[in-house]
Design an enzyme around this catalytic site. Sequence first.
Site, mmCIF file in Angstrom:
data_model
loop_
_atom_site.group_PDB
_atom_site.id
_atom_site.type_symbol
_atom_site.label_atom_id
_atom_site.label_comp_id
_atom_site.label_asym_id
_atom_site.label_seq_id
_atom_site.Cartn_x
_atom_site.Cartn_y
_atom_site.Cartn_z
ATOM 1 N N THR A 305 -39.395 -1.032 -13.479
ATOM 2 C CA THR A 305 -39.862 -1.932 -12.422
ATOM 3 C C THR A 305 -39.261 -3.324 -12.569
ATOM 4 O OG1 THR A 305 -41.954 -0.743 -12.116
ATOM 5 C CG2 THR A 305 -41.902 -3.055 -11.454
ATOM 6 N N HIS A 481 -38.147 2.624 -8.371
ATOM 7 C CA HIS A 481 -37.426 3.538 -9.263
ATOM 8 C C HIS A 481 -37.992 4.944 -9.075
ATOM 9 C CE1 HIS A 481 -40.955 3.490 -11.904
ATOM 10 N NE2 HIS A 481 -40.904 2.162 -11.869
#
Length: 686
Positions: A305, A481
Amino acid sequence: MSSNIKNTRRFINTKFGFFVLTILLFWLKTYISYRMDFTLGAKGGIQEFLLAINPIPAALLIFGIALYFRGKLAYWLMLIINFIESIWLFANIVYYREFSDFLSFGVIKGSGNVQNNLGKSLAEIIHPLDFIVFADIIILIILLLFKVIKVDHCPFKKKNAFAVTILSIVLIFAEFGIANANRSGLLTRTFDNNYIVKYLGLNEYAAFNGYQTYKESKTRSEAKPSDMNDVLKYLKNNRSSPNMEYFGKAKGKNVFILHLESFQQFLMNYKVDGKEVTPNLNKFYNNKSTLSFDNFYHQVSQGKTSDAEMMLENSLFGLPQGSAMVSYGSQNTYQAAPAILAQNGYSTAAFHGDVPSFWNRDNTYKSWGYQYFFDSDYYTEKPSYSVGYGLKDKIFLKDSAKYIQQLPQPFYAKLITLTNHYPYELDKQNQSFPATKTGDDTVDPYVQTAHYLDQAFGEFVNYLNKTGLMKNSMIVLYGDHYGISNNHRPAIAQLLHKKNINSYDLAQFQKVPFMIHMNGLKGGINHTYGGEIDVLPTLLHLLGYKDNNTIQFGNDLLSKHRNQVVAFRNGDLVSPKYTVVGGNIYNTKTGSIINPSTNQKKEIKSMQDHVTNELSLSDRVVLGDLLRFYKPKGFNTVDKKDFNYKYSAAMKQLKEANQKKHSDLLNKLHTNDTENLYKTDAPELK
């Protein structure tokens, strides 16, 4: 047969015999782990040979230290070394299972900044069989205690111990020579830790990673202003001009960034048992006023992240190891989106329903120029309000409204969702969607938390419509992601409705959503290839800023003449023509493997050189803190002392700003509160 057993026992009862036995057992468990717990992709005789023997040279060197000592001490040293090595192996097995990568010193160093709720995640990741890596130590201790193996008190000759050391060093260099011949530039061109472990081994990887970490720390002290020359030359040759059809279309608009945690592109329009997983996001994705990019890839590494945020806000790549936000967020100079927009009249704020120290956000956001950071201290917290890594999305987004309504307009607001985070936990009262039936306990609840996120997003959109914010804002959504790592191949194959999947399929599985919505925007599905590195220049051009001065490695996704080579952090790439991953080359359109012609090899080499150069130059900027030497025209360097994220200070600052500007939502609507317009079905709030 009997004499062979006696000879073997006699040999094991010598110090050197015990050493050889320890090495063999260590080699066996390591090699089994290579095969069972890691996906290293060894192909061909040379790679298979290196994979099989690579635990031995380093083991001879490290375990051989014990041969220089006498009596019981030598035996205990071998066991202690084995125990330390086994902890390293165990930790990598557990880490690799979820992150498809090996532990780095950067990750270990930053673990204190990301430890919140990690205990719950580890409980999900660790399997009982993982502890078998310690079995050989227990067996050896038992054999020694019950004197099945007797301690050899005779001194081992120093020259023989030295010979073992020399042999290990020779083998290490020989191993590297064979590896480098098979994979040219193994330690200079590759960004993929899997290659290093496959060719050289876990211990050599640890040594190389340690060297890299040392080199990174040294880079900043040795950096000089002239180091920027190569960066500026690269950007001059690779920066793309804006598409004038879209340039400035969002000028003066508010900007909402919706950070969709672990959200992958395959979920768009995806159905389970005939039901849409994300009906609200699908509607948004297909809206005629939404630009939706269906070939947009995450480009994160170990920073996950934090890497995504790094690219989004700065158009700089995260690091190959660890997290740039953790290691360099506090000390480095940046030219980030919040600072650029704040210096052009915007209010800038980040919203996150977890502790401010997670990923070092409380320090990094100051370096990036965020005026406000509404973290968990700003939200009402009860046990039922949180799951996994922080506030549930419905509660988080609803409670964010009380601060959104006070932000002076125009504003740039990033909201980070959390519920769709591994291990994808959701209490029964919030489960309103069927889990998939792949048989993988990690994968199956993924669609349930994704559906919950979608519901929360739908409620947030309703609020924006009711308050009129939708008419005056550009809404940006992106997946940060992957949610399902490559280690869940059988489950991924089922999700994609395929019998088998290969490296090409896994590369395409790295797509994440990227959407830009604004009333009146000419939308549609855009097929250009791009990634998170390209978000900042795209948004700035839409907002009417050409910004050819600040350092950005990405390119406007809407530009008509942009390079569509997407760099993965490990050095692999994808483009409209070729996908290069795991040493294989695929036709991107068909997925078929290619045996490239001479001309194709030249074309692919040019792409690979571009990727290597792009990643290397970005790393030099971050590791050397090169932006401290570069003062772009029209941009003022951020002073972190200007920001205070404490609740009382922030609320005072908001009040003073609104008394001066009168541009916040409450002033525009002539009301004291808009929270009553925010409707949620969150059962915890009833």
